[in-house]
Write a protein that holds these residues in place. Sequence first.
Motif, PDB file in Angstrom:
ATOM      1  N   PRO A 101       0.822  -1.215   0.000  1.00 44.49           N
ATOM      2  CA  PRO A 101       0.000   0.000   0.000  1.00 44.49           C
ATOM      3  C   PRO A 101       0.857   1.266   0.000  1.00 44.49           C
ATOM      4  O   PRO A 101       0.894   2.024   0.972  1.00 44.49           O
ATOM      5  N   ILE A 102       1.556   1.521  -1.105  1.00 43.62           N
ATOM      6  CA  ILE A 102       2.478   2.653  -1.130  1.00 43.62           C
ATOM      7  C   ILE A 102       1.781   3.984  -0.925  1.00 43.62           C
ATOM      8  O   ILE A 102       2.376   4.947  -0.428  1.00 43.62           O
ATOM      9  N   ALA A 103       0.503   4.077  -1.299  1.00 45.21           N
ATOM     10  CA  ALA A 103      -0.226   5.333  -1.109  1.00 45.21           C
ATOM     11  C   ALA A 103      -0.195   5.770   0.351  1.00 45.21           C
ATOM     12  O   ALA A 103      -0.091   6.968   0.645  1.00 45.21           O
ATOM     13  N   TYR A 104      -0.240   4.803   1.287  1.00 40.57           N
ATOM     14  CA  TYR A 104      -0.168   5.148   2.709  1.00 40.57           C
ATOM     15  C   TYR A 104       1.211   5.702   3.050  1.00 40.57           C
ATOM     16  O   TYR A 104       1.345   6.613   3.876  1.00 40.57           O
ATOM     17  N   VAL A 150      -1.129   6.964  -7.665  1.00 43.36           N
ATOM     18  CA  VAL A 150      -0.928   8.169  -8.474  1.00 43.36           C
ATOM     19  C   VAL A 150      -1.559   9.369  -7.788  1.00 43.36           C
ATOM     20  O   VAL A 150      -0.960  10.449  -7.714  1.00 43.36           O
ATOM     21  N   THR A 151      -2.768   9.194  -7.265  1.00 40.61           N
ATOM     22  CA  THR A 151      -3.462  10.288  -6.588  1.00 40.61           C
ATOM     23  C   THR A 151      -2.675  10.770  -5.377  1.00 40.61           C
ATOM     24  O   THR A 151      -2.585  11.977  -5.116  1.00 40.61           O
ATOM     25  N   ALA A 152      -2.086   9.838  -4.628  1.00 46.78           N
ATOM     26  CA  ALA A 152      -1.294  10.204  -3.451  1.00 46.78           C
ATOM     27  C   ALA A 152      -0.093  11.049  -3.854  1.00 46.78           C
ATOM     28  O   ALA A 152       0.232  12.043  -3.199  1.00 46.78           O
ATOM     29  N   MET A 153       0.596  10.662  -4.929  1.00 48.26           N
ATOM     30  CA  MET A 153       1.746  11.448  -5.375  1.00 48.26           C
ATOM     31  C   MET A 153       1.308  12.793  -5.930  1.00 48.26           C
ATOM     32  O   MET A 153       1.992  13.814  -5.729  1.00 48.26           O
ATOM     33  N   GLN A 154       0.191  12.849  -6.616  1.00 50.99           N
ATOM     34  CA  GLN A 154      -0.320  14.127  -7.104  1.00 50.99           C
ATOM     35  C   GLN A 154      -0.627  15.063  -5.945  1.00 50.99           C
ATOM     36  O   GLN A 154      -0.372  16.269  -6.009  1.00 50.99           O
TER      37      GLN A 154
END
Length: 266
Positions: free
Chosen positions: A145-148, A180-184
Amino acid sequence: MLKIFISAASIAVLLISGCASQPKSTFETFHAQDLNGLLSSGQFVQKTDNFFVINDSSSSMREEYSGIGYPARPAPTKFSVEKEILKRINQTIPDLKLTSSIRSFGTGNCLSWGFTKLNLAPTSYSKSTFSRGIDGLACAGGFSPIAYGIDGTGKDLSATAGNIAVLILSDGHFLGTGDVTAMQSLKQQYGNRLCVYSVWVGNEDEIYGQTVLNQFSNIAGCGYGTMADKISSPDSMANFVKTIFLKAGPPPAPKPVAVMPVAAPP
């Protein structure tokens, strides 16, 4: 219901046992280049004020690493190579005033039963402190879960000032709109202060993972992705560290031109 209970219990046991049984590899001695001379000469100056690491500590990193550049006994896992890369970066960073941090992502006991873990809270950089943070990466397990990890890093950076370098180490075994959303979102928060670098630590049949990682630098609009075997030597590691932390210094001031005295007329 019984089948569900047994499956859940089995998964929990695997997570715990997987973390406990991961072998430690001993790598050959790395002789880091000393970059301090580049600073003292004025040839390079510091460009990065904050160095924040996001480390992949998911179960795929427990697989044996089959790439080159990191000979060890026993044969290292991808997770062991990630830690070795961080150690080599730490040895190569010159004397800089930085804020540093290490955060991992995965699931299970290795992440204290969360999706991300702060292994080194934001603190003034020193080689010994950063080394303790690397040691805090004890094991790998669960999904990715990289977004976390990205969202957590966004919060960790909230009290910082100056330019930011985020370094992601992973085999790229994840792909989702949430990542992608997390990095954006991270880019939106920190704008031109942010550069994102990545090191792909994968095997030949996982090369697509490098493309997955490269998208993060593309979103940030600063930084780039590389591969573990491309930064394994002291020379290539020194170049990687220079790219992250240093920039060319101002050109030296021109030497004054000697003016010849004009002879008085006879």
